[in-house]
Write an enzyme that holds these catalytic residues in place. Sequence first.
Site, PDB file in Angstrom:
ATOM      1  N   HIS A 196       0.845  -1.202   0.000  1.00 30.04           N
ATOM      2  CA  HIS A 196       0.000   0.000   0.000  1.00 30.04           C
ATOM      3  C   HIS A 196       0.876   1.245   0.000  1.00 30.04           C
ATOM      4  CE1 HIS A 196      -3.659   2.303   0.867  1.00 30.04           C
ATOM      5  NE2 HIS A 196      -2.830   3.113   1.513  1.00 30.04           N
ATOM      6  N   ASP A 231     -13.923   4.387   8.583  1.00 31.16           N
ATOM      7  CA  ASP A 231     -12.892   5.139   7.848  1.00 31.16           C
ATOM      8  C   ASP A 231     -13.517   5.919   6.700  1.00 31.16           C
ATOM      9  OD1 ASP A 231     -10.080   5.835   7.117  1.00 31.16           O
ATOM     10  OD2 ASP A 231     -10.657   4.780   5.285  1.00 31.16           O
ATOM     11  N   ARG A 245     -12.319  14.350   6.960  1.00 30.64           N
ATOM     12  CA  ARG A 245     -10.939  14.859   7.033  1.00 30.64           C
ATOM     13  C   ARG A 245     -10.554  15.587   5.757  1.00 30.64           C
ATOM     14  NH1 ARG A 245      -7.651   9.808   7.666  1.00 30.64           N
ATOM     15  NH2 ARG A 245      -5.875  11.221   7.568  1.00 30.64           N
ATOM     16  N   SER A 260      -6.145   4.981   9.425  1.00 30.49           N
ATOM     17  CA  SER A 260      -6.956   4.894   8.203  1.00 30.49           C
ATOM     18  C   SER A 260      -6.382   3.830   7.261  1.00 30.49           C
ATOM     19  CB  SER A 260      -6.971   6.271   7.522  1.00 30.49           C
ATOM     20  OG  SER A 260      -7.463   6.190   6.223  1.00 30.49           O
ATOM     21  N   LYS A 263      -7.796  -0.491   6.755  1.00 28.38           N
ATOM     22  CA  LYS A 263      -8.176  -1.106   5.480  1.00 28.38           C
ATOM     23  C   LYS A 263      -7.298  -2.311   5.166  1.00 28.38           C
ATOM     24  CE  LYS A 263      -8.133   3.069   3.921  1.00 28.38           C
ATOM     25  NZ  LYS A 263      -8.303   4.429   3.451  1.00 28.38           N
TER      26      LYS A 263
HETATM   27  N1  URA Z   1      -4.566   7.069   2.496  1.00 30.31           N
HETATM   28  C1  URA Z   1      -5.555   6.602   3.302  1.00 30.31           C
HETATM   29  O1  URA Z   1      -6.161   5.570   3.028  1.00 30.31           O
HETATM   30  N2  URA Z   1      -5.815   7.287   4.435  1.00 30.31           N
HETATM   31  C2  URA Z   1      -5.183   8.407   4.782  1.00 30.31           C
HETATM   32  O2  URA Z   1      -5.485   8.959   5.816  1.00 30.31           O
HETATM   33  C3  URA Z   1      -4.163   8.908   3.927  1.00 30.31           C
HETATM   34  C4  URA Z   1      -3.875   8.197   2.783  1.00 30.31           C
END
Ligand code: URA
Length: 436
Positions: free
Chosen positions: A82, A161, A168, A183, A187
């Site tokens: 990621h 999220d 946000r 966050s 995931k």
């Molecule tokens: N990517 C995400 O999934 N969350 C964040 O807060 C920043 C980048």
Amino acid sequence: MRVYDVIEAKKNKRVLTEKEIRFFIGKVADASATDGQIAAFCMAVLLNGMTDEECFYLTDAMVKSGQVASRPATDKIFADKHSTGGVSDSTTLILVPVLASLGICCAKYSGRGLGHTGGTLDKLESFKGFRTDLTAEEFSRQVEKIGAAVSGQTQETVPADKRMYAVRDVTATIDSIPLIASSVMSKKLASFADILLLDVKYGDGAFMKTGRDADKLAKLMVSIGTAAGRKTAAAITCMDYPLGDCIGCNAEVAEAIRVLKGEKQNALSKVSFAHCAKILEMAKGINKEESERLVMQSISSGAALKKFEEIICAQGGDASPLYDASLLPMAENIFEVTAQKDGYLTVSALSLGSACAMLGGGRQREGDDIDHTVGIVLDKRQGDFVRQGERLATVFYNRKSEDAFELVRKAFTFSEKKVKNRPLIRGFVEGGERSI
Ligand code: URA
């Protein structure tokens, strides 16, 4: 306990208890906390921080706010990578087929581009018909069958999220280390990867502007992943300048295909192959040299390209562009940027990514449509010496925007002295330590 009390406690810099955090996230997920309360909580966290323990509970509560994918009953190894978001970063398009061709299953949930950053799902949709909305069952079945799937997470995955990220995004609370860490990791942990590699970007085009902040974010994410029982590492890589030479969906896909064919070597191929090698080391317990050898073999034998074709076809896409680049067309209108003077070049990832988005190649708001044919192709790279009048980049556009053109011009600066690039790969974090 009230949502108000949790916000008040964080505003007063108090360390929140596990119970308070789980209570707050429960209220976010069941929609009884308002957007205003979420914004206030996020701003309090951004200003006052969180301990690692608070961040771990926050992540875990977010994971449990939705559906958690179950791991297929097999002894195969599942890996995921990621990135925290960058410009001209198509590493996923390269890494997934390389690893899958080497027997490492990639169960990859990806996202869409927002603001100046690109998104893997948007790029994959450059292949006509490619489905990015696989159900959980389709996703698992495909990974078991061909060793890889790349899709968007379902509505039921980490709903807390989804709400928090949307708030946000419009309240200037993205760039908080504990909020980004929770966050991203929520995931990742909602999926079933045994091995996680986090690519934490630092620099002009990244959320983390300094290497030090990127180190902190990387260490926190690695500790969360490790505490959750996943083999986790992070790479810290530079995003001062675009990673590849192309920005925009069709252009980036064409570039990734060239890397998979072994036709292109640049910062994009370097970082992609380094990520593949790191995951192979973690998965197979082999050393760096052997991992690198396997990666290069996957490219030179054509196995990675063949695996990419399998993935595209399995998800309903037309894989013809793998063999005919003209099937990834660019917009017809062209604007060329030339060097204003002689000098060593600095190229801003943030400006070029923003300009591409302004021209319709990215989105300003979640849900906006994007134009896959819009793009910027660089002739010159960060650190190159250029002569006045030389072409630096070509912008392909459908919808003219003088503001975007100005941003592209300003993305290039010239210096008499050689430009000292910050390291492309600053290092890796494993088990909480930076290894190089
Ligand atoms: N990517 C995400 O999934 N969350 C964040 O807060 C920043 C980048």
